[in-house]
Motif scaffolding. Structure first.
Motif, short mmCIF file in Angstrom:
data_model
loop_
_atom_site.label_atom_id
_atom_site.label_comp_id
_atom_site.label_asym_id
_atom_site.label_seq_id
_atom_site.Cartn_x
_atom_site.Cartn_y
_atom_site.Cartn_z
N ARG A 77 0.69 -1.50 -0.27
CA ARG A 77 -0.05 -0.50 0.56
C ARG A 77 1.11 1.30 0.02
O ARG A 77 0.72 2.31 -0.22
CB ARG A 77 -0.74 -0.26 1.33
CG ARG A 77 -1.69 -1.11 0.92
CD ARG A 77 -3.14 -0.81 0.19
NE ARG A 77 -3.78 0.17 0.00
CZ ARG A 77 -4.51 0.29 1.21
NH1 ARG A 77 -5.13 0.10 2.03
NH2 ARG A 77 -5.07 1.86 1.13
N THR A 78 2.03 1.23 0.53
CA THR A 78 3.00 2.50 0.74
C THR A 78 3.16 2.60 -0.37
O THR A 78 3.23 3.82 -1.38
CB THR A 78 3.98 2.31 0.97
OG1 THR A 78 4.11 1.55 2.45
CG2 THR A 78 5.53 2.96 1.81
N VAL A 79 3.90 1.06 -0.94
CA VAL A 79 4.87 2.25 -2.54
C VAL A 79 3.43 1.96 -3.79
O VAL A 79 3.79 2.40 -4.76
CB VAL A 79 5.48 0.68 -3.52
CG1 VAL A 79 6.96 1.08 -2.27
CG2 VAL A 79 5.24 -0.40 -3.68
N THR A 368 7.36 2.83 8.06
CA THR A 368 8.08 4.09 7.07
C THR A 368 6.90 5.39 6.44
O THR A 368 5.47 4.74 6.61
CB THR A 368 8.64 3.55 6.30
OG1 THR A 368 7.53 3.43 4.70
CG2 THR A 368 9.10 2.05 6.25
N ASP A 369 7.45 5.87 6.29
CA ASP A 369 6.22 6.79 5.63
C ASP A 369 6.09 6.67 4.32
O ASP A 369 6.39 5.90 3.67
CB ASP A 369 6.94 8.91 5.61
CG ASP A 369 7.98 9.48 5.40
OD1 ASP A 369 8.54 8.04 4.24
OD2 ASP A 369 8.48 9.74 4.87
N GLY A 370 5.31 7.93 3.30
CA GLY A 370 5.01 7.38 2.19
C GLY A 370 6.12 7.23 1.37
O GLY A 370 6.36 6.46 0.40
N ASP A 371 7.25 7.81 1.86
CA ASP A 371 8.82 8.22 0.71
C ASP A 371 9.95 6.48 1.24
O ASP A 371 10.74 6.96 1.13
CB ASP A 371 9.98 9.36 1.07
CG ASP A 371 10.55 9.46 -0.07
OD1 ASP A 371 9.72 8.93 -1.09
OD2 ASP A 371 10.69 10.29 0.10
N LEU A 372 9.37 5.99 1.62
CA LEU A 372 10.13 4.27 2.45
C LEU A 372 10.71 5.49 3.54
O LEU A 372 11.91 4.03 3.97
CB LEU A 372 11.12 3.30 1.72
CG LEU A 372 9.37 2.89 0.62
CD1 LEU A 372 10.70 2.35 -0.07
CD2 LEU A 372 8.61 1.72 1.45
N ARG A 387 15.95 5.01 3.63
CA ARG A 387 15.14 4.31 3.09
C ARG A 387 15.31 2.63 3.81
O ARG A 387 16.22 2.64 3.72
CB ARG A 387 15.02 5.17 1.51
CG ARG A 387 13.95 6.47 1.30
CD ARG A 387 14.29 6.20 0.17
NE ARG A 387 13.42 7.70 -0.54
CZ ARG A 387 14.51 9.08 -0.42
NH1 ARG A 387 16.03 8.70 0.15
NH2 ARG A 387 13.92 9.77 -0.61
N ALA A 388 13.73 2.62 4.10
CA ALA A 388 14.21 0.69 4.31
C ALA A 388 13.21 0.09 3.46
O ALA A 388 12.66 0.19 2.87
CB ALA A 388 13.78 1.06 5.93
N LEU A 417 14.95 3.82 -6.59
CA LEU A 417 14.59 5.02 -7.53
C LEU A 417 14.21 6.75 -6.17
O LEU A 417 14.72 7.30 -6.80
CB LEU A 417 12.72 5.15 -7.86
CG LEU A 417 12.78 5.34 -9.45
CD1 LEU A 417 13.83 5.18 -10.29
CD2 LEU A 417 11.51 4.86 -9.70
N ALA A 418 13.97 6.30 -5.58
CA ALA A 418 13.63 7.67 -4.89
C ALA A 418 14.73 8.02 -4.27
O ALA A 418 15.18 9.14 -4.38
CB ALA A 418 13.32 6.74 -3.68
#
Length: 424
Positions: A77-79, A368-372, A387-388, A417-418
């Motif tokens: 759901r996050t990604v 995590t937040d929406g940016d992992l 990021r995780a 990618l981020a």
């Protein structure tokens, strides 16, 4: 003097390799460091996305249809669904010996335990064994390879209601390998088609094996072997056996050590090399500098701490099994950056009294937040440039859902990618 890069990935499993590949293909200067060799040697080589819902519904026909209905805490759901698809596209390009990209539907692949696993991608070596086909199967085990009990696996398949008759036999492997022989020893004999002694005379290993199996066949259209049918020339070994047997030949995915997992590892490392990433394995990350932003990490090598600095970091060290998440009697924690891992204060609440119950520990990991980016207990990012990805993430039960590889691919891709985009 610090070793510098734009993106530093910590962890050499599927999530770490995918992160590094995604970032490198975006043009970032990428370095991957891992304490151990890739965990893919312990993996079956099957790439699942989602086989069952968190409520146990399944096996799912189309995993992508189910993703929007997963709990909000789930990494998918996050990604988002698009990231899952993009990650699989990256995988398909890197691992060109895999099938399944032609459809969104899960394939059903028999395993060495006689279960049927829903999977989104599978090696070509397993393709003739798909459980959706209605052609009868002979499973062949080897006396010296005790990890695969072919008669028992066949009985389990029959009990599972597959649309074909399955039968299992156990035969000696030509050359009388010892019971402690490595799987690579079987593969090497078949790769080279070396002569082996059979009843006092030498014969090519492939012919000797096929002729021995032919004495056991009863017209089955498919013959499945444990996944040891070659490494350097796996396709050639299968083709030779199929011609000699007059039947389609496939490999049954095995537990560790896994040749399909090792073949996948080779393919991904080759892709990383081609993308220009640098790789260091065998040395752990033991410390870091920074508050709110990681400035550098320290890799322990021969008793010395070597600084490695980067603009962006990806944490892909695995979960409880891979030691990316640790616990003691008091707490659960992430050992590299000491990221927050949500868990009950009372450790007796970490598990269910029923062995097959709903265990909290199965979902332990960083949130995590929406940016992992890993978040603290208040939901705020702990580091702006970390990021995780993969099993270090919490909020899902990969074993029950059959989603481990897919989450590693999707979050690894999104994190890489981020991270690459943030260096621009």
């Amino acid at each position: 003097m610090a070793i510098e890069s734009e993106v530093l990935v910590v962890g050499g499993g599927l999530a770490g390799l995918t992160s590094a590949l995604a970032a490198a293909r975006e043009g970032a200067d990428v370095r991957l460091v891992s304490y151990k060799q890739s965990t893919l040697a312990s993996a079956s080589g099957l790439v699942d996305v989602l086989g069952y819902t968190p409520d146990g519904d399944g096996p799912l026909v189309d995993p992508f249809d189910a993703i929007p209905d997963l709990p909000e805490s789930h990494p998918y759901r996050t990604v988002g669904v698009d990231a899952v698809r993009d990650a699989l596209e990256l995988f398909d390009d890197a691992a060109d010996d895999y099938l399944g990209a032609h459809t969104d539907r899960n394939a059903l692949v028999p395993t060495h335990g006689g279960t049927v696993k829903p999977t989104a991608r599978y090696p070509a070596s397993a393709s003739a064994g798909l459980a959706s086909a209605d052609r009868d199967v002979l499973l062949v085990g080897f006396e010296s390879l005790v990890d695969f009990d072919a008669p028992r696996a066949a009985a389990h398949l029959d009990a599972a209601g597959v649309p074909f008759d399955a039968r299992g036999v156990t035969v000696p492997f030509p050359g009388d390998l010892r019971a402690d022989a490595k799987v690579t020893r079987y593969a090497k004999l078949l790769d080279t088609n070396a002569d082996v002694a059979v009843r006092g005379r030498d014969r090519p290993a492939r012919d000797a094996l096929a002729d021995r199996v032919n004495t056991e066949r009863d017209g089955e259209a498919r013959v499945g072997f444990p996944a040891v049918l070659g490494d350097d020339d796996a396709a050639g070994v299968r083709a030779h056996l199929a011609d000699r047997l007059g039947a389609d030949v496939f490999e049954v995915p095995m537990g560790p050590p896994s040749l399909p997992g090792l073949r996948l590892e080779d393919a991904l490392f080759d892709a990383l090399d081609a993308a220009g990433a640098s790789i260091e394995t065998g040395n752990p990350v033991v410390a870091y500098d920074g508050e709110g932003r990681v400035e550098r990490v320290y890799v322990e090598k021969n008793g010395a701490r070597i600084p490695n600095s980067a603009d962006q970091y990806v944490l892909a060290t695995g979960g409880l099994v891979g030691k990316g998440v640790e616990s003691d009697r008091e707490r659960v924690y992430e050992p590299v950056f000491d990221c927050h891992v949500p868990h009950a204060d009372d450790r007796y609440d970490w598990f269910d009294g029923d062995a097959f119950g709903d265990h909290d520990f199965a979902r332990f990991g960083v949130r995590t937040d929406g940016d992992l980016r890993p978040t603290d207990s208040a939901g705020e990012p702990e580091f702006e440039n970390v990021r995780a990805a993969g099993a270090v993430l919490g909020g899902y039960d990969f074993a029950a859902e059959k989603s481990g590889s897919g989450v590693s691919l999707a979050t690894g891709y999104a994190a890489g990618l981020a991270a690459a985009e943030a260096t621009r």
